[in-house]
Motif scaffolding. Structure first.
Motif, PDB file in Angstrom:
ATOM      1  N   SER A 486       0.806  -1.225   0.000  1.00 45.10           N
ATOM      2  CA  SER A 486       0.000   0.000   0.000  1.00 45.10           C
ATOM      3  C   SER A 486       0.840   1.278   0.000  1.00 45.10           C
ATOM      4  O   SER A 486       0.508   2.227  -0.733  1.00 45.10           O
ATOM      5  N   PRO A 487       1.962   1.387   0.775  1.00 47.85           N
ATOM      6  CA  PRO A 487       2.762   2.610   0.653  1.00 47.85           C
ATOM      7  C   PRO A 487       3.439   2.736  -0.698  1.00 47.85           C
ATOM      8  O   PRO A 487       3.614   3.850  -1.203  1.00 47.85           O
ATOM      9  N   LEU A 488       3.811   1.597  -1.299  1.00 48.58           N
ATOM     10  CA  LEU A 488       4.393   1.655  -2.643  1.00 48.58           C
ATOM     11  C   LEU A 488       3.360   2.153  -3.640  1.00 48.58           C
ATOM     12  O   LEU A 488       3.643   3.027  -4.480  1.00 48.58           O
ATOM     13  N   GLY A 489       2.143   1.605  -3.537  1.00 48.28           N
ATOM     14  CA  GLY A 489       1.072   2.083  -4.413  1.00 48.28           C
ATOM     15  C   GLY A 489       0.747   3.533  -4.162  1.00 48.28           C
ATOM     16  O   GLY A 489       0.487   4.299  -5.103  1.00 48.28           O
ATOM     17  N   SER A 490       0.769   3.944  -2.891  1.00 43.81           N
ATOM     18  CA  SER A 490       0.499   5.340  -2.548  1.00 43.81           C
ATOM     19  C   SER A 490       1.550   6.266  -3.151  1.00 43.81           C
ATOM     20  O   SER A 490       1.222   7.352  -3.645  1.00 43.81           O
ATOM     21  N   TYR A 491       2.831   5.841  -3.113  1.00 44.60           N
ATOM     22  CA  TYR A 491       3.889   6.685  -3.676  1.00 44.60           C
ATOM     23  C   TYR A 491       3.702   6.867  -5.184  1.00 44.60           C
ATOM     24  O   TYR A 491       3.769   7.990  -5.704  1.00 44.60           O
ATOM     25  N   ILE A 492       3.453   5.765  -5.891  1.00 50.58           N
ATOM     26  CA  ILE A 492       3.281   5.850  -7.354  1.00 50.58           C
ATOM     27  C   ILE A 492       2.067   6.715  -7.688  1.00 50.58           C
ATOM     28  O   ILE A 492       2.143   7.617  -8.536  1.00 50.58           O
ATOM     29  N   MET A 493       0.936   6.406  -7.039  1.00 53.43           N
ATOM     30  CA  MET A 493      -0.307   7.107  -7.373  1.00 53.43           C
ATOM     31  C   MET A 493      -0.305   8.550  -6.858  1.00 53.43           C
ATOM     32  O   MET A 493      -0.735   9.471  -7.567  1.00 53.43           O
ATOM     33  N   ASN A 494       0.186   8.736  -5.640  1.00 52.52           N
ATOM     34  CA  ASN A 494       0.064  10.033  -4.980  1.00 52.52           C
ATOM     35  C   ASN A 494       1.078  11.043  -5.496  1.00 52.52           C
ATOM     36  O   ASN A 494       0.723  12.165  -5.883  1.00 52.52           O
ATOM     37  N   VAL A 495       2.347  10.645  -5.505  1.00 55.46           N
ATOM     38  CA  VAL A 495       3.416  11.586  -5.863  1.00 55.46           C
ATOM     39  C   VAL A 495       3.619  11.649  -7.373  1.00 55.46           C
ATOM     40  O   VAL A 495       3.639  12.735  -7.978  1.00 55.46           O
ATOM     41  N   GLN A 496       3.793  10.486  -7.986  1.00 55.05           N
ATOM     42  CA  GLN A 496       4.153  10.450  -9.401  1.00 55.05           C
ATOM     43  C   GLN A 496       2.990  10.769 -10.342  1.00 55.05           C
ATOM     44  O   GLN A 496       3.211  11.233 -11.458  1.00 55.05           O
ATOM     45  N   ILE A 497       1.754  10.504  -9.902  1.00 56.62           N
ATOM     46  CA  ILE A 497       0.609  10.731 -10.798  1.00 56.62           C
ATOM     47  C   ILE A 497      -0.222  11.925 -10.328  1.00 56.62           C
ATOM     48  O   ILE A 497      -0.266  12.964 -11.003  1.00 56.62           O
ATOM     49  N   VAL A 498      -0.854  11.802  -9.160  1.00 56.10           N
ATOM     50  CA  VAL A 498      -1.783  12.847  -8.715  1.00 56.10           C
ATOM     51  C   VAL A 498      -1.054  14.159  -8.437  1.00 56.10           C
ATOM     52  O   VAL A 498      -1.477  15.231  -8.890  1.00 56.10           O
ATOM     53  N   GLY A 499       0.066  14.115  -7.693  1.00 59.02           N
ATOM     54  CA  GLY A 499       0.797  15.333  -7.350  1.00 59.02           C
ATOM     55  C   GLY A 499       1.314  16.075  -8.572  1.00 59.02           C
ATOM     56  O   GLY A 499       1.177  17.298  -8.676  1.00 59.02           O
ATOM     57  N   ARG A 500       1.908  15.327  -9.496  1.00 57.73           N
ATOM     58  CA  ARG A 500       2.471  15.984 -10.697  1.00 57.73           C
ATOM     59  C   ARG A 500       1.392  16.579 -11.587  1.00 57.73           C
ATOM     60  O   ARG A 500       1.532  17.697 -12.083  1.00 57.73           O
ATOM     61  N   LEU A 501       0.290  15.836 -11.794  1.00 58.59           N
ATOM     62  CA  LEU A 501      -0.781  16.354 -12.649  1.00 58.59           C
ATOM     63  C   LEU A 501      -1.461  17.563 -12.010  1.00 58.59           C
ATOM     64  O   LEU A 501      -1.846  18.511 -12.714  1.00 58.59           O
ATOM     65  N   TYR A 502      -1.593  17.550 -10.674  1.00 51.47           N
ATOM     66  CA  TYR A 502      -2.162  18.706  -9.972  1.00 51.47           C
ATOM     67  C   TYR A 502      -1.264  19.927 -10.144  1.00 51.47           C
ATOM     68  O   TYR A 502      -1.745  21.032 -10.478  1.00 51.47           O
ATOM     69  N   ASP A 503       0.043  19.772  -9.935  1.00 53.98           N
ATOM     70  CA  ASP A 503       0.964  20.905 -10.068  1.00 53.98           C
ATOM     71  C   ASP A 503       0.998  21.442 -11.486  1.00 53.98           C
ATOM     72  O   ASP A 503       1.125  22.656 -11.711  1.00 53.98           O
ATOM     73  N   ASN A 504       0.895  20.538 -12.458  1.00 54.44           N
ATOM     74  CA  ASN A 504       0.869  20.988 -13.865  1.00 54.44           C
ATOM     75  C   ASN A 504      -0.345  21.880 -14.129  1.00 54.44           C
ATOM     76  O   ASN A 504      -0.234  22.916 -14.797  1.00 54.44           O
ATOM     77  N   GLU A 505      -1.509  21.478 -13.596  1.00 54.72           N
ATOM     78  CA  GLU A 505      -2.716  22.291 -13.769  1.00 54.72           C
ATOM     79  C   GLU A 505      -2.583  23.626 -13.035  1.00 54.72           C
ATOM     80  O   GLU A 505      -2.998  24.677 -13.546  1.00 54.72           O
TER      81      GLU A 505
END
Length: 587
Positions: A486-505
């Motif tokens: 779950s923390p590995l999944g959280s890192y991929i989903m949270n930082v690499q996907i959700v965080g980056r796409l949010y900052d781009n917007e």
């Protein structure tokens, strides 16, 4: 009762498993501080000037600490329970107290890696609480483990809403003070219970299931009470006195299981006293001689009636002792028997659970961590965002108790595999993710319901399934290893996907205003598009996890058709027979 009898009963009560269960409920009620990250994350972000990617990195380290509990599991294999709980309470206080010092500017502003470390240490403490209390309760109630795990993880799910009421009553609407409350209250609860929670041999209890259902009713009343108070606080302007009254009522309901614990322990104590009074004299019971020993003088061989069975049991015990934690890696036992650590970790069943957990819990943790920013991007006020977090905590509770009690009923009555319920739990958050991606009026309420409910189901079922497939001998380590994905999944989903796409917007919105990142302290995105693409990806990941879990359903369907609790019932009957023989021999 005389003074001696009162002292005798009090000592038995504090050492009994019913008070141990109540103490565990209290510890679990304080072990869900990680779910409040959505409330105080905004304070960390604004006070320390972080962007969303940095905040999501903190959230990932929080999830890493909360889910990597291998250290607590291994420690529990070699140290007593009180030591595990003490270590956890110290870690909890140190981690969150340093965070509070940082956001209140009482210490120099820490570097990002230091804040990540503080959060990781504080969050990791909940694994010590889980390992110390939850694992001990499962071993003391093996035949009712589904209901026990459902209740205990349910109280963890309610902890966010309980903490919200307590901090409003003690400190007022100050999210910085919430961090301070998280630092000292869970630590205090663990320290007060260190000598009450321990593994012990018990006979079967005729009222065991009844007590579990009584506690289920109490926990449901507590959840509904918290939901009512949370909704009322959203529409009414509560004074500080009103917050104090509501928190007092919550605490009273939270302590109601203590009444049942006293009742059951008193009934057992009276029965024991009657047996002692009916025995005119007591004799010292000596251990039976070893198989190769000769009968003592005046003792015939016919008197040693249980010697062969005793010798056979001793041989089995010696055989088990010879098998180490890491032996016979590729010679796996049948499902349900005690696997060694590496046997379980290298099995196909654990691999499937790992992939399903990576997708399911990883996506759910990501949604929970971003709930505050999701509400902000859609224009909800801060008070309403706190309501989202409290409601998610409550629905998280309902998911946990539902998975424990309902899956137990489905399994015992219709032999429905728990793994099939896991598949269902992985599909629910996909709907919640799509609702966030395509929001409408009040959509965050619905999404928080679906995601919180499904997260509770997934987490509780993961712990139950691991205990049923791989046994209880190394459960302290295996259930902590089981949630590593779950923390590995959280890192991929949270930082690499959700965080980056949010900052781009957010950067696109800055550029449209003619601004750059260096001109603003906080990077914020406002609008429906902030989380649209990222949560579509999360929904797809959840659906993939559900498809993978169907493989485990197919692999375990025959196992769940058998009587998986038979050997634990037999063990409880042996305990009861042994205690009856000792009582008879003492007359």
């Amino acid at each position: 009762m005389g003074d001696f009898e009162i002292c005798n009963f009090t000592l038995q009560f504090l050492r009994g498993r019913w008070f141990m269960m109540f103490a565990s409920f209290l510890i679990m009620s304080g072990a869900g501080a990680t779910y409040l990250f959505g409330v105080y994350s905004k304070t960390i972000k604004s006070t320390l000037g972080y962007d969303q990617s940095t905040l999501n990195l903190l959230g990932t380290f929080k999830d890493l600490g909360a889910n990597v509990g291998v250290l607590s599991g291994l420690l529990a294999e070699v140290t007593p329970t009180w030591f595990v709980l003490t270590v956890g309470s110290v870690m909890n206080f140190v981690g969150y107290f340093l965070i509070w010092l940082a956001v209140t500017k009482k210490i120099a502003t820490p570097k990002v890696w230091q804040m990540c470390m503080y959060l990781c240490i504080g969050a990791n403490s909940q694994n010590f609480a889980n390992t110390g209390s939850l694992v001990t309760c499962v071993k003391n109630f093996p035949e009712s483990r589904g209901m026990m795990l459902g209740l205990m993880k349910g109280f963890v799910g309610l902890s966010g809403a309980i903490f919200t009421q307590l901090y409003l009553a003690i400190y007022g609407n100050d999210s910085k003070s919430l961090i301070l409350l998280i630092s000292w209250l869970p630590s205090l609860l663990s320290l007060l219970s260190v000598f009450s929670i321990r593994e012990k041999k018990f006979p079967r209890h005729p009222n065991e299931v009844k007590v579990f259902y009584e506690n289920l009713v109490i926990s449901i009343v507590l959840a509904l009470l918290l939901m009512g108070i949370t909704i009322a606080q959203k529409y009414l302007n509560f004074s500080h006195s009103a917050y104090v009254v509501s928190a007092t009522i919550v605490c009273i309901v939270l302590f109601l299981p203590l009444v049942g614990a006293i009742r059951e322990e008193y009934a057992y104590w009276k029965l024991k006293m009657q047996q002692l009074k009916s025995a005119p004299s007591r004799v010292v019971i000596e251990e039976p001689p070893l198989p190769e020993s000769k009968p003592a003088a005046g003792q015939s061989m016919s008197e040693i009636v249980e010697l062969p069975e005793y010798a056979s049991n001793m041989e089995k015990i010696e055989e088990k002792k010879k098998v180490g934690c890491f032996s016979d890696i590729f010679k796996k036992p049948k499902r349900g028997e005690d696997y060694t650590i590496l046997q379980a970790l290298l099995s196909i069943d654990m691999l499937i659970l790992f992939v399903a957990t990576f997708c399911g819990l990883g996506c759910s943790l990501t949604a929970i961590d971003n709930l505050g920013q999701i509400g902000e991007s859609l224009g909800y006020p801060q008070h309403t965002i706190s309501t989202f977090v409290s409601l998610m905590s409550i629905w998280n509770y309902f998911g946990r108790v539902c998975s424990g009690f309902v899956s137990e009923k489905l399994l015992l009555k219709w032999k429905v595999p728990r793994t099939l319920m896991m598949t269902f739990a992985l599909l629910l958050p996909a709907i919640g993710n799509l609702i966030i991606a395509f929001p409408f009026s009040g959509s965050v309420y619905v999404a928080s319901l679906l995601i919180g409910f499904s997260f509770g189901i997934q987490l509780t079922l993961l712990f139950i399934i691991i205990s049923e497939l791989f046994g209880l001998k190394y459960y302290s380590t295996l259930f902590n290893c089981g949630q590593l994905a779950s923390p590995l999944g959280s890192y991929i989903m949270n930082v690499q996907i959700v965080g980056r796409l949010y900052d781009n917007e957010a950067l696109k919105q800055l550029a449209s205003k003619g601004l750059t990142r260096s001109m603003v302290k906080e990077l914020t995105c406002i609008g429906k598009q902030c989380y649209r693409n990222s949560f579509i990806i999360l929904a797809c990941a959840n659906i993939f996890g559900a498809l993978v879990s169907l493989i485990l359903v197919w692999r375990t369907k025959e196992y769940y058709k058998t009587d998986i609790y038979k050997r634990f019932r037999d063990q409880m009957e042996e305990n009861e027979k042994e205690m009856r023989m000792i009582s008879t021999a003492g007359k």
